[in-house]
Design a protein around this motif. Sequence first.
Motif, PDB file in Angstrom:
ATOM      1  N   LEU A 189       0.821  -1.210   0.000  1.00 24.70           N
ATOM      2  CA  LEU A 189       0.000   0.000   0.000  1.00 24.70           C
ATOM      3  C   LEU A 189       0.857   1.264   0.000  1.00 24.70           C
ATOM      4  O   LEU A 189       0.465   2.284  -0.554  1.00 24.70           O
ATOM      5  N   TYR A 190       2.026   1.196   0.645  1.00 27.48           N
ATOM      6  CA  TYR A 190       2.833   2.398   0.823  1.00 27.48           C
ATOM      7  C   TYR A 190       4.273   2.014   1.140  1.00 27.48           C
ATOM      8  O   TYR A 190       4.511   1.044   1.866  1.00 27.48           O
ATOM      9  N   HIS A 211       0.219   8.453   9.284  1.00 23.64           N
ATOM     10  CA  HIS A 211      -0.501   7.664   8.272  1.00 23.64           C
ATOM     11  C   HIS A 211      -1.825   7.141   8.837  1.00 23.64           C
ATOM     12  O   HIS A 211      -2.831   7.118   8.131  1.00 23.64           O
ATOM     13  N   ARG A 241      -4.275   9.974   8.756  1.00 23.14           N
ATOM     14  CA  ARG A 241      -4.606  10.506   7.439  1.00 23.14           C
ATOM     15  C   ARG A 241      -5.294   9.504   6.519  1.00 23.14           C
ATOM     16  O   ARG A 241      -6.229   9.849   5.814  1.00 23.14           O
ATOM     17  N   TRP A 242      -4.811   8.251   6.448  1.00 22.97           N
ATOM     18  CA  TRP A 242      -5.387   7.316   5.483  1.00 22.97           C
ATOM     19  C   TRP A 242      -5.403   5.857   5.921  1.00 22.97           C
ATOM     20  O   TRP A 242      -6.223   5.078   5.446  1.00 22.97           O
ATOM     21  N   GLU A 259      -8.559   3.937   6.804  1.00 19.47           N
ATOM     22  CA  GLU A 259      -9.506   3.627   5.736  1.00 19.47           C
ATOM     23  C   GLU A 259      -9.401   2.183   5.242  1.00 19.47           C
ATOM     24  O   GLU A 259     -10.277   1.702   4.537  1.00 19.47           O
ATOM     25  N   PHE A 296      -0.126   2.446  -3.973  1.00  9.70           N
ATOM     26  CA  PHE A 296      -1.433   3.078  -3.808  1.00  9.70           C
ATOM     27  C   PHE A 296      -1.365   4.440  -3.100  1.00  9.70           C
ATOM     28  O   PHE A 296      -1.825   5.446  -3.626  1.00  9.70           O
ATOM     29  N   PHE A 297      -0.818   4.487  -1.900  1.00  6.11           N
ATOM     30  CA  PHE A 297      -0.872   5.709  -1.102  1.00  6.11           C
ATOM     31  C   PHE A 297       0.401   6.555  -1.170  1.00  6.11           C
ATOM     32  O   PHE A 297       0.493   7.564  -0.465  1.00  6.11           O
ATOM     33  N   ASN A 298       1.357   6.177  -1.991  1.00  8.60           N
ATOM     34  CA  ASN A 298       2.506   7.065  -2.212  1.00  8.60           C
ATOM     35  C   ASN A 298       2.053   8.181  -3.144  1.00  8.60           C
ATOM     36  O   ASN A 298       1.347   7.929  -4.118  1.00  8.60           O
ATOM     37  N   SER A 299       2.471   9.392  -2.860  1.00 12.48           N
ATOM     38  CA  SER A 299       2.023  10.515  -3.686  1.00 12.48           C
ATOM     39  C   SER A 299       3.028  10.879  -4.772  1.00 12.48           C
ATOM     40  O   SER A 299       2.684  11.574  -5.717  1.00 12.48           O
ATOM     41  N   ASN A 306     -10.738   7.335  -3.057  1.00  6.49           N
ATOM     42  CA  ASN A 306      -9.316   7.098  -3.292  1.00  6.49           C
ATOM     43  C   ASN A 306      -8.995   6.718  -4.738  1.00  6.49           C
ATOM     44  O   ASN A 306      -7.875   6.343  -5.047  1.00  6.49           O
ATOM     45  N   VAL A 314      -6.253   8.916  -6.061  1.00  4.29           N
ATOM     46  CA  VAL A 314      -5.024   8.611  -5.324  1.00  4.29           C
ATOM     47  C   VAL A 314      -4.372   7.366  -5.928  1.00  4.29           C
ATOM     48  O   VAL A 314      -3.169   7.322  -6.166  1.00  4.29           O
TER      49      VAL A 314
END
Length: 171
Positions: A47-48, A61, A64-65, A68, A114-117, A161, A164
């Motif tokens: 995920l990250y 984390h 923030r997410w 979820e 997924f959750f890396n920006s 998401n 994202v």
Amino acid sequence: MKTLRRELVEALDAQGYGAADLKRCVYVIRMKGDFVIAYPLRRSPVLYIGRGSALGRLSSHLRRWLHEIDGFGKDVRIEIRVCRTRRKNVTDMFKYVEADLIDWFAEKYGIIPFFNSRRETAYAGCVDYTDTDAAQMKAALGVGKGKRPLWAIAPAPANKNYDVFHRGWNA
């Protein structure tokens, strides 16, 4: 968060490390169990991928997410793999390792986790690893030997998401 902190500290103690060892580390947040993420090229539980002071970053984390993940399904659990990065005379080794893991992930799965920006392009590809080190690092990105997840999921357009998930496609 208190439970997560306690479990991390206990795991470190069992391996002979202390909380201070989490200051300059790299961590991979993964799904555990029957579910993985359906990335464009392959499936992965990742995920990250992150770096820094793990206890503080994981707390952030969670707020923030990470909370979820419960919405993915009742049987979805997470695991956190932590890598203490050390190399003589390379104080920013954790930054290089994180950048390379994100790059390797994007190359293999077609997109960043997924959750890396973003990608960490300033630090990617600057360090040479032994074959053994690279293999151990890359092992954290895949499902794992002997594991057979039953489901591969991805957010649909109605999911908040969705955008994202779809940023960071490998060009």
